[in-house]
Design a protein around this motif. Structure first.
Motif: not given
Length: 316
Positions: A143-163
């Protein structure tokens, strides 16, 4: 002569301490003092016990070393590399009816909006089996990584499992392995995320994603308890000296203030005042000579004047 020998943190030595080291006239004593000042102990010096004790005795005579050195810090155990999980390992884990891993996979897929590949499943199982993170902690991590990805790259972006894996190893190293610790850690990260924006404003930097080292600096300043005005003051001194922002140099200023117990602008103005006045442009005005020195100079001039007059009379 320029004192910008190396960029980075500033290590300040009191003038009185420098005078005592010069009186000792000992290279080993000076090196040991720098080691103690920089690292707080003798760890890292590859000296014999005799050499270390001799230098330490010299420093103690001058009041420059404690009676007892701190015990050497215990090195953390080396990280064990994760195993290479096979497809059969993952298949067995997914078929385990008493394991929480199958339910974890389904929830992670739902949150990421995709079906996990074989490589993704191995990464997720590394967090679950190798790091032994509970399923609920892994979900907090995702959940935290999803929030960070959306904050950095825009709504709808999802992190990779490697991240997610990389962040999971950070959590494990910091002991974030229960729900209580995970909630506290996420709360701290959320607060620091807002703090990062505030500090960027104080440093006249437009909002942007920070690199990891910048995040570490800001987190350290926050932990040390500096207020906004003190951070701004350190920034202005940094720019005045370096002509641009230098994170390492500014961190050195704040570390020195922390060692003096100065964490507010008011405390800095009182406790870190340079007695020499500063002219516009940063050029320091030379301090006036002591009264005794001034008197001796006048006497020397008077003796010279009388000598010159005597020499002229002899010539005539």
């Amino acid at each position: 002569m320029s004192q910008d020998f190396f960029p980075g943190e500033v290590l300040a030595i009191a003038g009185q301490a420098a005078d005592r080291l010069l009186r000792l006239d000992s290279g080993d004593a000076a090196l040991l003092y720098l080691q103690l000042l920089r690292h707080g102990g003798a760890d890292g010096l590859k000296w014999t016990e005799t050499r270390l004790q001799a230098a330490l005795d010299q420093l103690r005579v001058q009041g420059l070393a404690p009676k007892e050195l701190p015990a050497p810090a215990e090195l953390p155990p080396p990280e064990v590399p994760p195993p290479e999980y096979s497809t059969e390992d993952i298949t067995q884990a997914l078929a385990d009816q008493v394991s929480t891993f199958p339910g974890l996979v389904g929830e992670v897929e739902r949150r990421l909006g995709k079906r996990l590949s074989a490589a993704d499943l191995k990464i997720l199982y590394t967090l679950y089996d190798h790091l032994a993170l509970p399923a609920e902690v892994i979900l907090m991590l995702v959940g935290w990584c999803i929030e960070e990805a959306a904050r950095k790259y825009g709504s709808g972006r999802r992190p990779l499992l490697s991240q997610i894996k990389r962040e999971g190893f950070v959590w494990a190293r910091r002991g974030v392995d229960t729900m209580e610790r995970a909630e506290e850690y996420v709360e701290k990260l959320t607060r620091l995320r807002g703090r990062e924006t505030e500090v960027l404003r104080l440093l006249d930097i437009s909002p942007r994603p920070l690199i990891q080292r910048e995040k570490e600096y800001i987190a350290a300043w926050d932990d040390l308890g500096f207020d906004d005005e003190a951070i701004r003051m350190a920034y202005e001194r940094t720019v005045l000296k370096k002509q641009s922002m230098d994170w390492g140099y500014m961190n050195g200023i704040l570390r020195r203030w922390h060692e003096k117990g100065l964490h507010t602008a008011a405390a800095v103005r009182t406790g870190d005042r340079d007695p020499r006045p500063v002219r516009a442009g940063g050029v320091q005005k030379a301090a006036p000579p002591p009264a005794g020195q001034e008197q001796r100079a006048r006497e020397d001039m008077e003796r010279m004047r009388r000598l010159m007059e005597h020499m002229k009379r002899e010539e005539t």
